[in-house]
Motif scaffolding. Structure first.
Motif, PDB file in Angstrom:
ATOM      1  N   LYS A 107       4.386   7.829   6.294  1.00  0.00           N
ATOM      2  CA  LYS A 107       3.112   7.746   7.012  1.00  0.00           C
ATOM      3  C   LYS A 107       1.955   7.669   6.020  1.00  0.00           C
TER       4      LYS A 107
ATOM      5  N   TYR B  46       0.855  -1.182   0.000  1.00  0.00           N
ATOM      6  CA  TYR B  46       0.000   0.000   0.000  1.00  0.00           C
ATOM      7  C   TYR B  46       0.893   1.235   0.000  1.00  0.00           C
TER       8      TYR B  46
ATOM      9  N   ILE C 295       4.336   2.862   6.692  1.00  0.00           N
ATOM     10  CA  ILE C 295       4.653   2.014   5.543  1.00  0.00           C
ATOM     11  C   ILE C 295       6.170   1.958   5.400  1.00  0.00           C
TER      12      ILE C 295
ATOM     13  N   ILE D 221      -0.382   0.046  12.115  1.00  0.00           N
ATOM     14  CA  ILE D 221      -1.676   0.715  11.960  1.00  0.00           C
ATOM     15  C   ILE D 221      -2.097   1.222  13.332  1.00  0.00           C
TER      16      ILE D 221
ATOM     17  N   ILE E 246       2.711  -2.065   4.600  1.00  0.00           N
ATOM     18  CA  ILE E 246       2.186  -1.586   5.883  1.00  0.00           C
ATOM     19  C   ILE E 246       2.802  -2.403   7.013  1.00  0.00           C
TER      20      ILE E 246
ATOM     21  N   GLY F 235      -1.126   4.976   9.748  1.00  0.00           N
ATOM     22  CA  GLY F 235      -0.063   4.073  10.168  1.00  0.00           C
ATOM     23  C   GLY F 235       1.231   4.380   9.453  1.00  0.00           C
TER      24      GLY F 235
END
Length: 150
Positions: free
Chosen positions: A149, A6, A23, A14, A11, A21
């Protein structure tokens, strides 16, 4: 969910809302790299905000070191990558099973953007020793994984 691709990466954290969250880039910076200069304190003191630390570092010592390499990453169409602060790096360590390619054997020290109180050192995590935090000399070479982020 954790481990999902993502926003240009994977990720690994979260928050409680489920909407925000962190990454991790899909891979480490290609080679071991120095944090920066010794005998020089830049003021990157946040334990939780690597984005701010990265800005401070790059503004002070330029983009040839770890923070600058993270900041210059443009992956997945995103260009807001940074060198994680020590708490963010620890979250990455905790989620290491969800993030492919993290070094677990040999020299597996990752540096954070957080400076130690000693002007010669930065904080880092040894990914092969239970996630222990250490302070490392800034002139040594470390693994680096950029994060962002969402």
């Amino acid at each position: 969910k954790l481990g999902q691709e993502y926003g240009g990466g994977i990720i690994f954290y979260i928050d409680q809302t489920g909407e925000h969250g962190l990454i991790a880039a899909k891979q480490d910076y290609g080679e071991l790299i120095k944090w920066g200069k010794t005998q020089h304190r830049v003021g990157a003191s946040s334990y939780s905000d690597g984005a701010t630390n990265t800005e401070i570092i790059v503004d002070d010592i330029g983009s040839e070191y770890a923070a600058g390499k993270c900041q210059s990453l443009s992956d997945g169409g995103f260009n807001d990558w940074y060198l994680p602060a020590i708490e963010e790096l620890y979250r990455l360590y905790q989620a290491r099973d969800f993030v492919p390619g993290l070094v677990r054997a040999g020299k597996n020290d990752y540096c954070s953007s957080t400076e130690h109180t000693n002007r010669n050192d930065c904080l880092g995590i040894h990914f092969g020793r239970g996630g222990k935090q250490f302070y490392y000399n800034k002139r040594e070479h470390y693994h680096v994984r950029a994060i962002r982020k969402f």
